[in-house]
Design a protein around this motif. Structure first.
Motif, mmCIF file in Angstrom:
data_model
loop_
_atom_site.group_PDB
_atom_site.id
_atom_site.type_symbol
_atom_site.label_atom_id
_atom_site.label_comp_id
_atom_site.label_asym_id
_atom_site.label_seq_id
_atom_site.Cartn_x
_atom_site.Cartn_y
_atom_site.Cartn_z
ATOM 1 N N SER A 53 0.823 -1.207 0.000
ATOM 2 C CA SER A 53 0.000 0.000 0.000
ATOM 3 C C SER A 53 0.859 1.260 0.000
ATOM 4 N N GLY A 54 2.096 1.141 0.450
ATOM 5 C CA GLY A 54 3.008 2.280 0.457
ATOM 6 C C GLY A 54 3.804 2.429 -0.823
ATOM 7 N N GLY A 55 3.633 1.460 -1.741
ATOM 8 C CA GLY A 55 4.302 1.553 -3.028
ATOM 9 C C GLY A 55 5.579 0.740 -3.172
ATOM 10 N N SER A 56 5.938 -0.009 -2.142
ATOM 11 C CA SER A 56 7.129 -0.855 -2.249
ATOM 12 C C SER A 56 6.835 -2.032 -3.166
ATOM 13 N N THR A 57 7.753 -2.307 -4.068
ATOM 14 C CA THR A 57 7.548 -3.364 -5.055
ATOM 15 C C THR A 57 8.549 -4.491 -4.891
ATOM 16 N N ASN A 58 8.145 -5.653 -5.371
ATOM 17 C CA ASN A 58 8.994 -6.835 -5.348
ATOM 18 C C ASN A 58 8.731 -7.601 -6.643
ATOM 19 N N TYR A 59 9.797 -7.991 -7.331
ATOM 20 C CA TYR A 59 9.668 -8.679 -8.609
ATOM 21 C C TYR A 59 10.442 -9.990 -8.598
ATOM 22 N N ALA A 60 9.923 -10.955 -9.326
ATOM 23 C CA ALA A 60 10.685 -12.161 -9.589
ATOM 24 C C ALA A 60 11.867 -11.781 -10.478
ATOM 25 N N ASP A 61 12.984 -12.451 -10.278
ATOM 26 C CA ASP A 61 14.176 -12.138 -11.077
ATOM 27 C C ASP A 61 13.897 -12.277 -12.566
ATOM 28 N N SER A 62 13.048 -13.225 -12.926
ATOM 29 C CA SER A 62 12.795 -13.518 -14.338
ATOM 30 C C SER A 62 12.047 -12.401 -15.055
ATOM 31 N N VAL A 63 11.423 -11.483 -14.312
ATOM 32 C CA VAL A 63 10.641 -10.423 -14.955
ATOM 33 C C VAL A 63 11.208 -9.034 -14.692
ATOM 34 N N LYS A 64 12.221 -8.946 -13.883
ATOM 35 C CA LYS A 64 12.805 -7.628 -13.581
ATOM 36 C C LYS A 64 13.272 -6.943 -14.854
ATOM 37 N N GLY A 65 12.932 -5.663 -14.963
ATOM 38 C CA GLY A 65 13.314 -4.896 -16.142
ATOM 39 C C GLY A 65 12.351 -5.021 -17.297
ATOM 40 N N ARG A 66 11.425 -5.968 -17.222
ATOM 41 C CA ARG A 66 10.445 -6.161 -18.297
ATOM 42 C C ARG A 66 9.015 -5.871 -17.831
ATOM 43 N N PHE A 67 8.718 -6.193 -16.585
ATOM 44 C CA PHE A 67 7.372 -6.009 -16.042
ATOM 45 C C PHE A 67 7.384 -4.863 -15.035
ATOM 46 N N THR A 68 6.261 -4.138 -14.987
ATOM 47 C CA THR A 68 6.103 -3.063 -14.020
ATOM 48 C C THR A 68 4.741 -3.188 -13.341
ATOM 49 N N ILE A 69 4.763 -3.197 -12.027
ATOM 50 C CA ILE A 69 3.507 -3.274 -11.269
ATOM 51 C C ILE A 69 3.186 -1.895 -10.710
ATOM 52 N N SER A 70 1.902 -1.552 -10.722
ATOM 53 C CA SER A 70 1.464 -0.282 -10.152
ATOM 54 C C SER A 70 0.104 -0.483 -9.493
ATOM 55 N N ARG A 71 -0.296 0.508 -8.716
ATOM 56 C CA ARG A 71 -1.487 0.323 -7.897
ATOM 57 C C ARG A 71 -2.196 1.654 -7.666
ATOM 58 N N ASP A 72 -3.516 1.575 -7.575
ATOM 59 C CA ASP A 72 -4.334 2.729 -7.192
ATOM 60 C C ASP A 72 -5.049 2.339 -5.911
ATOM 61 N N ASN A 73 -4.566 2.847 -4.792
ATOM 62 C CA ASN A 73 -5.133 2.453 -3.499
ATOM 63 C C ASN A 73 -6.594 2.893 -3.362
ATOM 64 N N ALA A 74 -6.927 4.043 -3.895
ATOM 65 C CA ALA A 74 -8.288 4.561 -3.766
ATOM 66 C C ALA A 74 -9.292 3.683 -4.502
ATOM 67 N N LYS A 75 -8.844 3.080 -5.602
ATOM 68 C CA LYS A 75 -9.736 2.245 -6.414
ATOM 69 C C LYS A 75 -9.530 0.760 -6.166
ATOM 70 N N ASN A 76 -8.571 0.422 -5.316
ATOM 71 C CA ASN A 76 -8.255 -0.996 -5.045
ATOM 72 C C ASN A 76 -7.983 -1.758 -6.337
ATOM 73 N N THR A 77 -7.166 -1.159 -7.180
ATOM 74 C CA THR A 77 -6.794 -1.802 -8.428
ATOM 75 C C THR A 77 -5.275 -1.956 -8.521
ATOM 76 N N VAL A 78 -4.863 -2.968 -9.234
ATOM 77 C CA VAL A 78 -3.442 -3.206 -9.463
ATOM 78 C C VAL A 78 -3.248 -3.539 -10.941
ATOM 79 N N LEU A 79 -2.200 -2.978 -11.518
ATOM 80 C CA LEU A 79 -1.883 -3.189 -12.926
ATOM 81 C C LEU A 79 -0.535 -3.882 -13.052
ATOM 82 N N LEU A 80 -0.396 -4.670 -14.106
ATOM 83 C CA LEU A 80 0.882 -5.282 -14.423
ATOM 84 C C LEU A 80 1.157 -5.022 -15.897
ATOM 85 N N GLN A 81 2.115 -4.157 -16.165
ATOM 86 C CA GLN A 81 2.537 -3.880 -17.530
ATOM 87 C C GLN A 81 3.651 -4.855 -17.883
#
Length: 122
Positions: A53-81
């Protein structure tokens, strides 16, 4: 009752991009961590990325640099680019919400979405 609804999966060629989205609905007070996991045929479910909820992210090594996760706390949504997709990214992708509180004093719960198929062709 809390539901996680995913969208955005599909078929893409190697090197292409997809964006997954997940919306949590229901009587939600707060969610600590939201994220994505995936399961390929014959393999165990594995972590792809999480975001607190504070914006700290964690990625699997296999996707680092290729995938980006983001979140909208107000809407309770999460995106994965997902960019530069590879055939080995093919899997069912599951949205996950951990530390879900239905009120300020409630215990925490974990929820899963139904999953969305991502297929990357070579």
């Amino acid at each position: 009752q809390v539901q996680l609804v995913e969208s955005g999966g599909g078929l893409v060629q190697a090197g292409g991009s997809l964006r997954l989205s997940c919306a949590a609905s229901g009587n939600i007070f707060s969610i600590n961590i939201m994220g994505w996991y995936r399961q390929a045929p014959g393999k165990q479910r594995e972590l792809v990325a999480t975001i607190s909820s504070g914006g700290s992210t964690n990625y699997a090594d296999s996707v680092k640099g290729r995938f980006t996760i983001s979140r909208d706390n107000a809407k309770n949504t999460v995106l994965l680019q997902m960019n530069s997709l590879k055939p080995e990214d093919t899997a069912v992708y599951y949205c996950n919400a951990q530390g879900v509180r239905l009120s300020a004093r409630s215990y925490t719960l974990t929820y899963w979405g139904q999953g969305t198929q991502v297929t990357v062709s070579s």
